[in-house]
Every structure is written in C-alpha cells, then in structure tokens.
Design a protein around this motif. Structure first.
Motif, mmCIF file in Angstrom:
data_model
loop_
_atom_site.group_PDB
_atom_site.id
_atom_site.type_symbol
_atom_site.label_atom_id
_atom_site.label_comp_id
_atom_site.label_asym_id
_atom_site.label_seq_id
_atom_site.Cartn_x
_atom_site.Cartn_y
_atom_site.Cartn_z
ATOM 1 N N UNK A 81 7.422 13.645 5.773
ATOM 2 C CA UNK A 81 7.689 13.152 4.422
ATOM 3 C C UNK A 81 6.392 12.817 3.715
ATOM 4 N N UNK A 82 6.506 12.586 2.415
ATOM 5 C CA UNK A 82 5.368 12.248 1.576
ATOM 6 C C UNK A 82 5.837 11.333 0.457
ATOM 7 N N UNK A 83 4.896 10.668 -0.170
ATOM 8 C CA UNK A 83 5.226 9.781 -1.288
ATOM 9 C C UNK A 83 4.062 9.775 -2.275
ATOM 10 N N UNK A 84 4.390 9.842 -3.566
ATOM 11 C CA UNK A 84 3.412 9.722 -4.643
ATOM 12 C C UNK A 84 3.697 8.422 -5.383
ATOM 13 N N UNK A 85 2.677 7.569 -5.508
ATOM 14 C CA UNK A 85 2.849 6.276 -6.166
ATOM 15 C C UNK A 85 1.862 6.185 -7.328
ATOM 16 N N UNK A 86 2.346 6.249 -8.583
ATOM 17 C CA UNK A 86 1.445 6.095 -9.729
ATOM 18 C C UNK A 86 0.839 4.692 -9.758
ATOM 19 N N UNK A 87 -0.293 4.556 -10.415
ATOM 20 C CA UNK A 87 -0.924 3.247 -10.506
ATOM 21 C C UNK A 87 -2.165 3.292 -11.369
ATOM 22 N N UNK A 88 -2.996 2.272 -11.211
ATOM 23 C CA UNK A 88 -4.237 2.185 -11.955
ATOM 24 C C UNK A 88 -5.270 3.092 -11.308
ATOM 25 N N UNK A 89 -6.441 3.171 -11.929
ATOM 26 C CA UNK A 89 -7.528 3.961 -11.369
ATOM 27 C C UNK A 89 -8.829 3.164 -11.430
ATOM 28 N N UNK A 90 -8.812 1.991 -10.777
ATOM 29 C CA UNK A 90 -10.048 1.233 -10.630
ATOM 30 C C UNK A 90 -11.020 2.035 -9.763
ATOM 31 N N UNK A 139 0.826 -1.209 0.000
ATOM 32 C CA UNK A 139 0.000 0.000 0.000
ATOM 33 C C UNK A 139 0.855 1.252 0.000
ATOM 34 N N UNK A 140 1.884 1.291 0.861
ATOM 35 C CA UNK A 140 2.667 2.528 0.978
ATOM 36 C C UNK A 140 3.961 2.487 0.174
ATOM 37 N N UNK A 141 4.203 1.363 -0.508
ATOM 38 C CA UNK A 141 5.311 1.298 -1.447
ATOM 39 C C UNK A 141 6.684 1.235 -0.826
ATOM 40 N N UNK A 142 6.773 0.800 0.446
ATOM 41 C CA UNK A 142 8.064 0.735 1.111
ATOM 42 C C UNK A 142 8.009 -0.241 2.279
ATOM 43 N N UNK A 143 8.832 -1.269 2.227
ATOM 44 C CA UNK A 143 8.920 -2.212 3.340
ATOM 45 C C UNK A 143 9.506 -1.532 4.565
ATOM 46 N N UNK A 193 -6.462 -1.283 -3.408
ATOM 47 C CA UNK A 193 -5.823 -0.046 -2.958
ATOM 48 C C UNK A 193 -4.337 0.010 -3.339
ATOM 49 N N UNK A 194 -3.567 -1.077 -3.214
ATOM 50 C CA UNK A 194 -2.173 -1.023 -3.658
ATOM 51 C C UNK A 194 -2.013 -0.921 -5.175
ATOM 52 N N UNK A 195 -3.049 -1.301 -5.939
ATOM 53 C CA UNK A 195 -2.989 -1.191 -7.397
ATOM 54 C C UNK A 195 -3.210 0.257 -7.832
ATOM 55 N N UNK A 196 -4.150 0.925 -7.187
ATOM 56 C CA UNK A 196 -4.517 2.278 -7.596
ATOM 57 C C UNK A 196 -3.451 3.298 -7.195
ATOM 58 N N UNK A 197 -3.554 4.486 -7.796
ATOM 59 C CA UNK A 197 -2.636 5.569 -7.451
ATOM 60 C C UNK A 197 -2.832 5.980 -5.993
ATOM 61 N N UNK A 245 4.116 8.290 15.269
ATOM 62 C CA UNK A 245 3.957 8.379 13.814
ATOM 63 C C UNK A 245 2.582 7.892 13.375
ATOM 64 N N UNK A 246 2.074 8.546 12.345
ATOM 65 C CA UNK A 246 0.856 8.113 11.684
ATOM 66 C C UNK A 246 0.966 8.504 10.214
ATOM 67 N N UNK A 247 0.033 8.015 9.408
ATOM 68 C CA UNK A 247 0.056 8.328 7.980
ATOM 69 C C UNK A 247 -1.364 8.303 7.445
ATOM 70 N N UNK A 248 -1.589 9.062 6.387
ATOM 71 C CA UNK A 248 -2.865 9.017 5.691
ATOM 72 C C UNK A 248 -2.585 8.763 4.216
ATOM 73 N N UNK A 249 -3.177 7.691 3.699
ATOM 74 C CA UNK A 249 -2.995 7.278 2.307
ATOM 75 C C UNK A 249 -4.220 7.720 1.529
ATOM 76 N N UNK A 250 -4.023 8.598 0.553
ATOM 77 C CA UNK A 250 -5.111 9.044 -0.305
ATOM 78 C C UNK A 250 -5.100 8.175 -1.560
ATOM 79 N N UNK A 251 -6.194 7.457 -1.796
ATOM 80 C CA UNK A 251 -6.261 6.485 -2.882
ATOM 81 C C UNK A 251 -7.072 7.060 -4.038
ATOM 82 N N UNK A 252 -6.483 7.072 -5.223
ATOM 83 C CA UNK A 252 -7.190 7.538 -6.407
ATOM 84 C C UNK A 252 -8.202 6.510 -6.892
#
Length: 288
Positions: free
Chosen positions: A152-161, A114-118, A175-179, A192-199
């Motif tokens: 920090x922040x991260x942008x992960x391109x992906x599909x748009x289901x 989901x967040x693109x980083x182990x 969710x891990x497939x989509x942007x 620490x916390x994070x919010x993942x915005x899913x396209x």
C-alpha cells in the motif's frame, strides 16, 4: 534572529514558490544554470550518466541517473540485508519510544502524525527509525532498500517548509507538517517496513517509479494494491525534484542496525544499513 527567520518561513508562500521553481526548472532556459548549479554544489560529474551538456533542463540534470556500477548494492542477493535508499546524511536514528521519534535535540514528533494513520502506526510501535537528509549536492533518485512487495501507499498533502538544519532545529513537528508520500513494504519474511518521503521548499515534486501519484498537487490518497508490487533491492523507487528527507520505519524486533553507523554519517545509496532479524518467524512469498 531565529524568531525573525521563523516568521519569514511561515509567511513565505512555500507551496506556490515550489511549483514556480519546478515549472522554471523544466524550461529550456534553465539549462543555462546547470554549470553554475554543478559548481555551486560540487557535484561529481564523473558519476552522471550523460555529459553535462546533454541535459536539456535543470530538472533533468538534477534528477539525473548515474552511470552503471557507481552505486553497488550491498549483498544484493541477501533478502535479509537492508541498504540505504538514497545518498544523504543520517540525521537521526533509534528506537520509536511510545510512538515518538526525535526530530532534533529538544524536539520530537509522533509516528501516527507522520504517516497519517493511528491504525497503520501500530505496526511500528516500539520499532526502529532512521532519518536521512538529502542535500542539493546529493544524487536524488531513491531506490528500494529491501526486496519484497509494496502492499500500500499513502499521499498526504501539507506544507513545504525547508528541511535544512535551521528548520529541523526550530520548526516543531516539521516532518508531519510537510507533504509526505509513504510506501509500505513487506519483506520476504513477512516483516513490515515503510519509507516516508518528505517534501520541502523548492521540492517541486516527489515522483514514484511504481505509481503515477506525485506530491504538491494538494490531493490526498490512500491505496492498497489488490496485486502487491514485487520489488528488488536496488530497484528505483522514485525521485525528489530538489533536496529533501526520507524516514525509514521498521517493526519492533525486526531490524538490527549496522553498529558502525551514527547520526551525522554520510551514506550512499546501496550501502549497508543493517539487517532484518529473526527472518524465519514468518513466511511470505511475493505475488507472481
């Protein structure tokens, strides 16, 4: 029928379609569709900052601000309290077990995907997550759920289901497939916390208030801020141009959810989701 719909979803040029709809929604001609859109999705026009006739495009209406005071922020001055960042419906919530989270009954997905980083996922192992779905009828600006600093922040391109009920129940690893665009926040107690915005399909853009990065451009980015960005609970975080989903992540033993909440509940931005716990085990002061 489900198999046919899944095939169609896979064949549909979702990213291109979303760019086209986003382009159209910014044209002056799209203004003519605003009354239909408002009626179709039963939008409460009394909450809008402006009169419906004053929005020049459909996109500006969709990403409208609200009148001051219609979304009061719960315990605004309490840094241990966590509020909903959006209007929407709680889709899933619970513990992150062995790096896995529930998408729907019988379907789960991995935190690191989901967040693109182990490496970054390690902070949230055995922590807590909450998924909130925004329907077209909802207010689509996002706000900060806690006071602290963006590191920090991260942008992960992906599909748009799409992220509607059918897609969530049938598309594996949706969710891990989509942007995604991820914002990492450290609260005043060092937790620490994070919010993942899913396209999603027709989500032409995910835009941020604190950085110029946006979704659906095909560009990956990871950024750590030399000077962390101070944020206050309730401040604007960004917006979705059409409906989508956010996934909130919390460190292990750092968050206690409001026990009255359950999947399927509707929440509004600023409403109580729970609290950070053991806030005195660490100390952090936001940068000036």
């Amino acid at each position: 029928m489900d198999r046919t719909l899944l095939t169609l979803l896979n064949l549909l040029p979702k990213n291109l379609l979303s760019r086209f709809v986003g382009f159209f929604a910014n044209l002056a001609i799209s203004k003519a569709f605003i009354p239909w859109f408002a009626k179709r999705y039963k939008i409460d026009l009394n909450e809008a900052e402006k009169d419906i006739a004053d929005y020049p495009t459909l996109n500006q209406f969709f990403t409208r601000h609200l009148k001051a005071g219609v979304r009061p922020v719960h315990k605004l001055d309490d840094p241990s309290n966590v509020v909903s960042p959006v209007d929407g419906k709680i889709a899933q919530m619970g513990d992150i077990v062995n790096g896995s989270m529930i998408q729907a009954k019988g379907l789960d997905y991995q935190l690191n995907h989901l967040i693109g980083s182990t490496l970054e996922a390690e902070a949230y192992q055995d922590g807590y997550y909450m998924t909130i779905y925004l329907a077209p009828t909802d207010y689509h600006r996002m706000h900060h759920y806690a006071t602290g600093i963006i590191q920090k922040m991260r942008v992960i391109p992906g599909r748009l289901f799409p992220v509607n009920v059918f897609a969530v129940n049938n598309v594996r690893n949706l969710f891990p497939i989509n942007e995604r665009i991820i914002t990492y926040i450290e609260n005043k107690f060092g937790q620490k916390s994070a919010i993942v915005k899913v396209g999603a399909t027709i989500v032409g853009k995910i835009k941020l208030a604190y950085h110029k990065a946006e979704s659906n451009k095909g560009l990956a980015m990871a950024k750590t801020f030399e000077t962390p960005i101070e944020v206050q609970k309730g401040d604007e975080l960004g917006y979705f141009a059409m409906g989508s989903t956010v996934v909130m992540l919390f460190e292990k033993d750092s968050f206690k959810v409001n026990e009255t909440l359950k999947p399927g509940d509707a929440v509004r931005m600023g409403e109580d989701l729970g609290s950070f716990i053991n806030p005195n085990i660490k100390s952090n002061k936001p940068a000036n």
